[in-house]
Design a protein around this motif. Structure first.
Motif, short mmCIF file in Angstrom:
data_model
loop_
_atom_site.label_atom_id
_atom_site.label_comp_id
_atom_site.label_asym_id
_atom_site.label_seq_id
_atom_site.Cartn_x
_atom_site.Cartn_y
_atom_site.Cartn_z
N GLU A 261 -2.62 -26.60 50.07
CA GLU A 261 -3.26 -25.57 50.00
C GLU A 261 -2.61 -24.40 49.49
OE1 GLU A 261 -6.10 -24.02 53.52
OE2 GLU A 261 -4.11 -23.02 53.68
N ALA A 262 -3.08 -24.07 48.19
CA ALA A 262 -2.48 -22.84 47.73
C ALA A 262 -3.02 -21.65 47.88
CB ALA A 262 -2.37 -23.36 46.28
N GLU A 263 -2.13 -20.48 48.03
CA GLU A 263 -2.76 -19.21 47.93
C GLU A 263 -2.60 -18.39 46.72
OE1 GLU A 263 -2.71 -16.56 52.13
OE2 GLU A 263 -0.89 -15.90 50.71
N PHE A 264 -3.38 -17.80 46.14
CA PHE A 264 -3.19 -17.04 44.92
C PHE A 264 -3.41 -15.64 45.26
CE2 PHE A 264 -4.67 -21.24 43.94
CZ PHE A 264 -3.72 -21.72 43.19
N GLN A 265 -2.76 -14.44 44.37
CA GLN A 265 -2.77 -13.42 44.45
C GLN A 265 -3.47 -13.01 43.12
OE1 GLN A 265 0.75 -10.87 45.23
NE2 GLN A 265 1.26 -12.42 47.03
N GLU A 266 -4.53 -12.09 42.99
CA GLU A 266 -5.15 -11.93 41.76
C GLU A 266 -5.44 -10.15 41.83
OE1 GLU A 266 -8.73 -14.14 41.81
OE2 GLU A 266 -7.79 -16.19 40.86
N LEU A 267 -5.09 -9.68 40.57
CA LEU A 267 -5.58 -8.43 40.38
C LEU A 267 -7.19 -8.10 39.75
CD1 LEU A 267 -2.49 -7.05 38.75
CD2 LEU A 267 -3.12 -6.97 41.15
N THR A 268 -7.92 -7.43 40.37
CA THR A 268 -9.23 -7.27 40.08
C THR A 268 -9.34 -6.54 38.92
OG1 THR A 268 -9.64 -5.53 41.36
CG2 THR A 268 -10.08 -7.53 42.44
N GLY A 269 -8.47 -5.51 38.54
CA GLY A 269 -8.70 -4.68 37.30
C GLY A 269 -9.06 -3.38 37.81
N GLY A 290 -6.54 11.93 49.40
CA GLY A 290 -6.96 10.63 50.23
C GLY A 290 -6.44 9.32 50.09
N SER A 291 -6.51 8.46 51.06
CA SER A 291 -5.98 7.28 50.83
C SER A 291 -6.54 6.28 50.07
CB SER A 291 -5.74 6.62 52.40
OG SER A 291 -7.17 6.61 53.22
N SER A 292 -6.14 5.22 49.56
CA SER A 292 -6.72 4.14 48.73
C SER A 292 -7.92 3.45 49.38
CB SER A 292 -5.92 3.19 48.18
OG SER A 292 -6.27 2.16 47.32
N GLN A 298 -1.53 -3.34 44.86
CA GLN A 298 -0.03 -3.49 44.11
C GLN A 298 0.22 -2.23 43.77
OE1 GLN A 298 0.95 -7.07 41.73
NE2 GLN A 298 1.47 -5.69 39.80
N ALA A 299 1.34 -1.46 44.04
CA ALA A 299 1.71 -0.18 43.73
C ALA A 299 2.91 -0.20 42.56
CB ALA A 299 2.22 0.65 44.97
N ASP A 300 2.37 0.51 41.56
CA ASP A 300 3.59 1.13 40.50
C ASP A 300 3.89 2.50 40.52
OD1 ASP A 300 3.52 -1.66 39.85
OD2 ASP A 300 1.94 -1.43 38.21
N GLU A 319 3.84 9.64 39.46
CA GLU A 319 2.62 8.90 39.36
C GLU A 319 2.71 7.45 40.05
OE1 GLU A 319 0.30 7.94 35.37
OE2 GLU A 319 2.17 6.81 35.59
N SER A 320 1.48 7.44 40.93
CA SER A 320 1.58 6.25 41.73
C SER A 320 0.07 5.39 41.32
CB SER A 320 1.42 6.54 43.10
OG SER A 320 1.16 5.41 44.08
N ILE A 321 0.25 4.18 40.72
CA ILE A 321 -0.90 3.61 40.30
C ILE A 321 -0.96 2.53 41.40
CG2 ILE A 321 -2.02 2.30 38.67
CD1 ILE A 321 -0.33 4.02 36.39
N ASN A 322 -2.29 2.36 42.25
CA ASN A 322 -2.46 1.26 42.98
C ASN A 322 -3.56 0.43 42.39
OD1 ASN A 322 -0.97 2.24 45.08
ND2 ASN A 322 -2.57 3.72 45.74
N HIS A 323 -2.95 -0.85 42.06
CA HIS A 323 -3.84 -1.87 41.43
C HIS A 323 -4.48 -2.79 42.77
CE1 HIS A 323 -2.33 -1.23 37.44
NE2 HIS A 323 -1.21 -0.87 38.11
N GLU A 324 -5.78 -2.95 42.68
CA GLU A 324 -6.33 -3.56 43.64
C GLU A 324 -6.15 -4.98 43.64
OE1 GLU A 324 -10.90 -4.14 45.84
OE2 GLU A 324 -10.93 -3.92 43.71
#
Length: 396
Positions: A261-269, A290-292, A298-300, A319-324
């Motif tokens: 069983e594998a778990e993957f993390q994916e960015l939605t864009g 406000g909050s995300s 994944q925060a940069d 600058e805080s960029i939150n990627h879903e």
């Protein structure tokens, strides 16, 4: 006196006390714990002294109109300066505009210096930087962090081996190391080619030297494959530097473990951006409140310091960029896990071998399943160049 330290920040005034025996009034002030300093006798009936601005109303309350009068002769201190500035709104507005203009100009890139590369590579780097929005006149807040720019340059310009970026005030200093092809140190003088690994010879190409093996011969490490002695006359040998390739089939045993069983993390864009002004531990948002809304992110975070001329202020634009980010679990069949394990073992082995080596076959020696994992032991057959040049010593 410690009591009068910082009086400029709180403000102070010079007062003239007039009346009979003005010293008695000053003593009266001291009795009421009102600080008076720099006392001077002005005449027989008057004295001067300095008091804090905040104590002026209390001093006036102590007055006896029939005996003493008080006149404020001088006013000094920051509160009084601010009061005057507030009264002159045009001047205050002009000062504010000037400060903002200086801050703006202090955070613009005025020069980009690229060191360590020839002109053609420098032009490539300049063109690439322009595509990132980094050029003379660009605002420092709008560009990526130096580490991000370094990675992008290394990815986009294959000729670069290393990039170092440092922002000094309004100048971008870029140090670059260009890739160079490092040739293998050649053995000077007569030499043999020997085997570095055990294997079965499958291909022979010799440009110099006398072959000592044939196709399908089995060789061990240290065996002479190509001799640098090309003369059959032992008493008068002709020695050369042997050159060539001997490709042989070699074997490796590799073990891998693959989960069922594998778990993957994916960015939605999808992403959101927030901007803060950071002063020490205090962060004041000015874009993106406000909050995300994303459940997993994944925060940069990029910090850009504010400059005032050449000085770096203790203020940052953050600058805080939150990627879903989403998580996905995938169940694998045993056959799929074995297939993935074989590919994984091949890739791991190729990382250890010469870039021209190829895997020609694989065989599963051992297979076991337990604790949600498949464990494999593989036997891989590889074709690779196994020669190594060694000098011919006296007596060979």
């Amino acid at each position: 006196m410690k009591q009068i330290q910082g009086s400029f920040l709180t403000g102070y005034v010079t007062i003239l006390i007039e009346g009979n025996n003005p010293e008695l009034f000053l003593q009266h002030c001291v009795d009421h714990e009102i600080l008076v300093w720099d006392i001077k006798k002005a005449s027989h009936t008057s004295c001067k002294g300095k008091i804090k601005l905040q104590d002026l109303s209390e001093v006036e309350a102590l007055l006896n109109d029939d005996i003493y009068t008080i006149t404020v002769t001088h006013e000094k201190g920051l509160p009084l300066i601010v009061k005057k500035l507030i009264g002159r709104k045009e001047l205050l507005f002009s000062i504010g505009i000037c400060l903002l203009l200086v801050l703006y100009l202090s955070n613009i890139i005025w020069d980009i210096k690229i060191n360590g590369v020839p002109k053609d590579i420098e032009k490539k780097i300049t063109k690439q930087l322009n595509s990132y929005g980094i050029h003379t006149g660009a605002l420092g807040f709008s560009i990526d962090s130096p580490s991000s720019i370094q990675q992008r340059l290394l990815h986009d310009i294959p000729e670069l081996l290393w990039v170092g970026i440092e922002k000094k005030g309004t100048t971008f200093q870029i140090e670059v190391v260009e890739k160079t092809i490092v040739k293998k140190k050649e053995v000077k003088g007569p030499s043999n080619l020997i085997a570095t690994k055990k294997g079965v010879v499958s291909y022979i190409y010799i440009s110099k030297g006398m072959p000592k093996v044939k196709v399908n011969d089995y060789v061990e490490p240290g065996d002479v494959l190509v001799s640098g002695n090309i003369s059959e006359d032992k008493e008068d040998p002709i020695l050369v530097e042997a050159e060539g390739e001997i490709i042989a089939r070699t074997w490796y045993e590799v073990s891998v473990t693959v989960p069922l069983e594998a778990e993957f993390q994916e960015l939605t864009g999808e992403k959101d951006k927030k901007l803060y002004i950071e002063l020490g531990d205090l962060q004041v948002p000015f874009w993106g409140f406000g909050s995300s809304e994303f459940e997993h992110v994944q925060a940069d975070i990029n910090r850009t310091p504010i400059h005032f001329f050449k000085w770096e202020l203790p203020i940052n634009i953050v600058e805080s960029i939150n990627h879903e980010k989403t998580y996905r679990k995938e169940k694998r069949s045993k056959d799929d896990a074995i297939e993935i394990g074989i590919e994984q073992a091949k890739n791991e082995l190729l990382l250890r071998l010469d870039k021209n080596a190829t895997i020609i076959s694989e065989k599963v020696l051992q297979e076991s399943t337990g604790n949600g994992k498949v464990k494999l032991t593989l036997y891989l057959t590889v074709e690779e160049n196994i020669v190594k040049s060694v000098p011919i010593n006296q007596g060979d």
